[in-house]
Write an enzyme that holds these catalytic residues in place. Structure first.
Site, mmCIF file in Angstrom:
data_model
loop_
_atom_site.group_PDB
_atom_site.id
_atom_site.type_symbol
_atom_site.label_atom_id
_atom_site.label_comp_id
_atom_site.label_asym_id
_atom_site.label_seq_id
_atom_site.Cartn_x
_atom_site.Cartn_y
_atom_site.Cartn_z
ATOM 1 N N GLY A 24 71.116 32.706 45.133
ATOM 2 C CA GLY A 24 69.676 32.752 45.359
ATOM 3 C C GLY A 24 69.242 33.991 46.129
ATOM 4 O O GLY A 24 68.059 34.316 46.180
ATOM 5 N N ARG A 25 70.207 34.628 46.768
ATOM 6 C CA ARG A 25 69.860 35.857 47.492
ATOM 7 C C ARG A 25 70.999 36.865 47.478
ATOM 8 O O ARG A 25 70.904 37.931 48.080
ATOM 9 C CB ARG A 25 69.473 35.533 48.925
ATOM 10 C CG ARG A 25 70.524 34.748 49.687
ATOM 11 C CD ARG A 25 70.106 34.638 51.127
ATOM 12 N NE ARG A 25 70.864 33.605 51.826
ATOM 13 C CZ ARG A 25 70.771 33.412 53.126
ATOM 14 N NH1 ARG A 25 69.993 34.172 53.846
ATOM 15 N NH2 ARG A 25 71.461 32.457 53.701
ATOM 16 N N GLY B 245 65.018 34.874 48.991
ATOM 17 C CA GLY B 245 66.049 35.831 48.570
ATOM 18 C C GLY B 245 66.490 36.789 49.658
ATOM 19 O O GLY B 245 67.268 37.709 49.419
ATOM 20 N N ASP C 87 79.844 24.379 46.756
ATOM 21 C CA ASP C 87 79.387 25.717 46.358
ATOM 22 C C ASP C 87 79.809 26.769 47.384
ATOM 23 O O ASP C 87 79.606 27.959 47.162
ATOM 24 C CB ASP C 87 77.865 25.739 46.179
ATOM 25 C CG ASP C 87 77.118 25.235 47.399
ATOM 26 O OD1 ASP C 87 77.345 24.074 47.781
ATOM 27 O OD2 ASP C 87 76.338 26.000 47.986
HETATM 28 P P1 AMP Z 1 74.091 28.011 51.618
HETATM 29 O O1 AMP Z 1 73.814 26.709 52.290
HETATM 30 O O2 AMP Z 1 73.771 29.214 52.462
HETATM 31 O O3 AMP Z 1 75.440 28.093 51.024
HETATM 32 O O4 AMP Z 1 73.032 28.125 50.416
HETATM 33 C C1 AMP Z 1 72.845 27.131 49.459
HETATM 34 C C2 AMP Z 1 72.018 27.660 48.336
HETATM 35 O O5 AMP Z 1 70.758 28.110 48.801
HETATM 36 C C3 AMP Z 1 72.616 28.830 47.576
HETATM 37 O O6 AMP Z 1 72.308 28.667 46.227
HETATM 38 C C4 AMP Z 1 71.919 30.011 48.169
HETATM 39 O O7 AMP Z 1 71.868 31.099 47.297
HETATM 40 C C5 AMP Z 1 70.528 29.446 48.414
HETATM 41 N N1 AMP Z 1 69.824 30.153 49.483
HETATM 42 C C6 AMP Z 1 70.055 30.093 50.819
HETATM 43 N N2 AMP Z 1 69.190 30.876 51.484
HETATM 44 C C7 AMP Z 1 68.382 31.452 50.559
HETATM 45 C C8 AMP Z 1 67.282 32.358 50.608
HETATM 46 N N3 AMP Z 1 66.811 32.829 51.765
HETATM 47 N N4 AMP Z 1 66.725 32.726 49.442
HETATM 48 C C9 AMP Z 1 67.158 32.250 48.277
HETATM 49 N N5 AMP Z 1 68.171 31.390 48.167
HETATM 50 C C10 AMP Z 1 68.784 30.984 49.280
HETATM 51 MG MG MG Z 2 76.489 29.202 49.945
#
Ligand code: AMP
Ligand code: MG
Length: 530
Positions: free
Chosen positions: A107-108, A141, A275
């Site tokens: 997502g980013r 993102g 993930d």
């Molecule tokens: P995480 O918990 O950081 O592993 O993130 C879980 C999901 O949320 C993943 O698909 C990331 O890409 C998405 N994600 C987290 N933060 C952001 C953000 N600021 N913008 C877009 N996607 C995000």
């Molecule tokens: Mg992650």
């Protein structure tokens, strides 16, 4: 070979060219069925400038340290996409806190392609915080400076501790602000934005396979598995149901080695969703992670997890096994016998136990002389550490210095008291009794070692770091960096690159956590807001 500027290198694009890409270019967050990834473009930032660079990793990849501003930094921020880059966002899913979450995806994070290191190995470069993708869901993102400093420092610190991990090449400030509600309390604040260039052979996760299996995209599932086998497990041979089995067992083995390291250095990942599990057994996605201060299996820094403590320190071995079961389920459609996949889970359990035991033996300066007795000794260690709430890092390091004394004579409580004074957070001496008992047992066992006291001490000093990325030290480096002072970050980074050495000018960075930092947000407690 003279090092090249990052904007001058030629990247390879095996992920993009060998897997199925969504080239629709549609804007906005959406489901992307049928594809492994989406072609995306990083979104430019206002004023990219370099805050930190990993010289050793750069050298290994044949890259020159960039100037503060210029084309290399523009490329590391996504402002400059060179001819050989084919930026993409991978599509994956996952279980979050035990619940199936469907499509997640990058997502980013935006992959740029692979660079060839000096030894010929290939490394994917990924920009974390480079702007929205089809997988951004409702988020922006972007990444804030505080979480980017934490990811940059911790991935490198873990590498130098010998823990399998993704790496970090650069930390670039974007010059843009990012709004975050850090405490989820309805008080969003503007914070400085940043981008970390992460480096790993691949960033493919368990969740990439899970999503394809869950949606019945079996051809894509097979293509992804075969891609991973070809590029990352070539030693396992040509893809076949049998190869998939051996591959799963190898993923399980590597995951066990990784978790065993976490358990012996005191690292808490904080968000072990599927993930966030690398298919290469690397520590990946540094978010609300933390380092144990008082030894406590129940501890987690992640405020989102305070209720169930699913990802607390002591749960990590079990959670990794749960995650492997989810991966096994996803690989089922490839024709691997489910019963035989089970053997991989046994490999996990066996490897975790042996590796953890071996790592603890090394930390204790013991060679395998007495398998049964030594098992009992290392298995009793967590309880001995927990009673007086010992700081693991200080305890083991000081134990190394104490080893010659233990070898010289009959130690009693007085011999051990300074060690506990230095390492314990608990004040109550009664809680230390089992620890004294354990230490006496250990001292007796140590005396059966043949090596000289000095050799034992030296070996223990190589196995027990003096410096780890203490939670409050990371926060101090962040606070300074936010106000434009990079010195604490640079000092910490330097020390963490040789964590087993003495750094007399930086004794303070090895000190026990001060009391004021105990419950401080950003130090002991972290949210997922990043
Ligand atoms: P995480 O918990 O950081 O592993 O993130 C879980 C999901 O949320 C993943 O698909 C990331 O890409 C998405 N994600 C987290 N933060 C952001 C953000 N600021 N913008 C877009 N996607 C995000
Ligand atoms: Mg992650």
């Amino acid at each position: 070979m003279t090092p090249l500027s990052f904007d001058q290198i030629t990247l390879e694009n095996s992920f993009v060219s060998e897997l199925r890409g969504d080239a629709s270019g549609l804007a906005g967050a959406r489901q992307v069925p049928g594809y492994h990834y989406s072609h995306v473009a990083p979104t430019p930032v206002a004023d990219p400038h370099l805050l930190a660079w990993s010289d050793e990793l750069g050298d290994y990849l044949g890259l020159a340290r960039p100037a503060g501003r210029g084309p290399a930094v523009a490329a590391l921020a996504g402002n400059l996409v060179t001819g050989s880059m084919r930026p993409f966002a991978a599509r994956y899913g996952g279980h979050q806190f035990g619940n199936w979450a469907g499509q997640l995806g990058d997502g980013r994070a935006i992959g740029l392609g692979q660079v060839a290191a000096r030894d010929g190995s290939r490394w994917e470069i990924q920009l974390k915080g480079a702007g929205p993708t089809p997988y951004s869901r409702r988020a922006d993102g972007r990444a804030v400076l505080r979480s980017s400093v934490r990811e940059f420092l911790c991935s490198e610190a873990m590498h130098y501790l010998g823990v399998p991990t993704t790496r970090a090449l650069s930390l670039v400030a974007t010059g843009d602000e990012v709004v975050r509600d850090m405490f989820y309390d309805g008080n969003p604040q503007a914070e400085p934005g940043a981008i970390v260039a992460r480096v790993a052979p691949t960033f493919i996760r368990f969740g990439n396979f899970q999503l394809l299996a869950a949606l019945g995209e079996i051809d894509n599932l097979r293509a992804l598995a075969d891609y991973v086998l070809r590029h990352h497990y070539p030693e396992l041979g040509a893809p076949s149901p049998d190869t998939y089995l051996r591959w799963f067992a190898e993923v399980a083995r590597r995951t066990a080695v990784m978790v065993a390291h976490w358990m012996t250095v005191g690292f808490v990942h904080g968000v072990m969703n599927t993930d966030n599990m690398s298919i290469l057994g690397l520590t990946i996605d540094y978010g609300p992670y933390g380092w144990l201060e008082p030894y406590d299996p129940e501890w987690t820094p992640n405020t989102t997890d305070f209720g169930s403590r699913r990802y607390a320190f002591g749960q990590q071995p079990r959670v990794a096994l749960w995650n492997l079961m989810a991966l096994a389920q996803a690989l089922g459609p490839l024709g691997a016998d489910p019963q035989a996949l089970r053997a991989g889970l046994e490999v996990y359990v066996e490897t975790l136990n042996t590796t953890q035991h071996e790592l603890f033996l090394r930390k204790l300066g013991l060679t395998p002389l007495d398998p049964a007795g030594d098992r009992a000794l290392t298995e009793a260690l967590p309880a001995a550490l927990a009673g007086p709430q010992l700081d693991m890092t200080i305890f083991f390091r000081q134990l190394a210095h104490l080893a010659p004394t233990l070898l010289a004579g009959d130690p009693d409580e007085a011999t051990f008291r300074p060690l506990l004074d230095q390492a314990a957070y608990a004040q109550d001496p009664e809680q230390a009794q089992p620890t004294y008992d354990w230490l006496r047992r250990y001292a007796l066992r140590l005396r059966r070692e043949a090596a000289s006291p000095e050799a034992i001490r030296e070996q223990m000093l190589r196995a027990n770091p003096k410096y780890v990325l203490r939670n409050y030290l990371a926060q101090q480096a962040i606070t300074a960096a936010e106000s434009g002072d990079l010195t604490p970050l640079e000092t910490l980074f330097t020390v963490l690159k040789t964590p087993f050495d003495e750094h007399p000018a930086h004794e303070a960075l090895a000190a026990k956590r001060p009391d004021w930092a105990r419950d401080k947000p950003g130090s002991a407690t972290l949210s997922c807001s990043s």
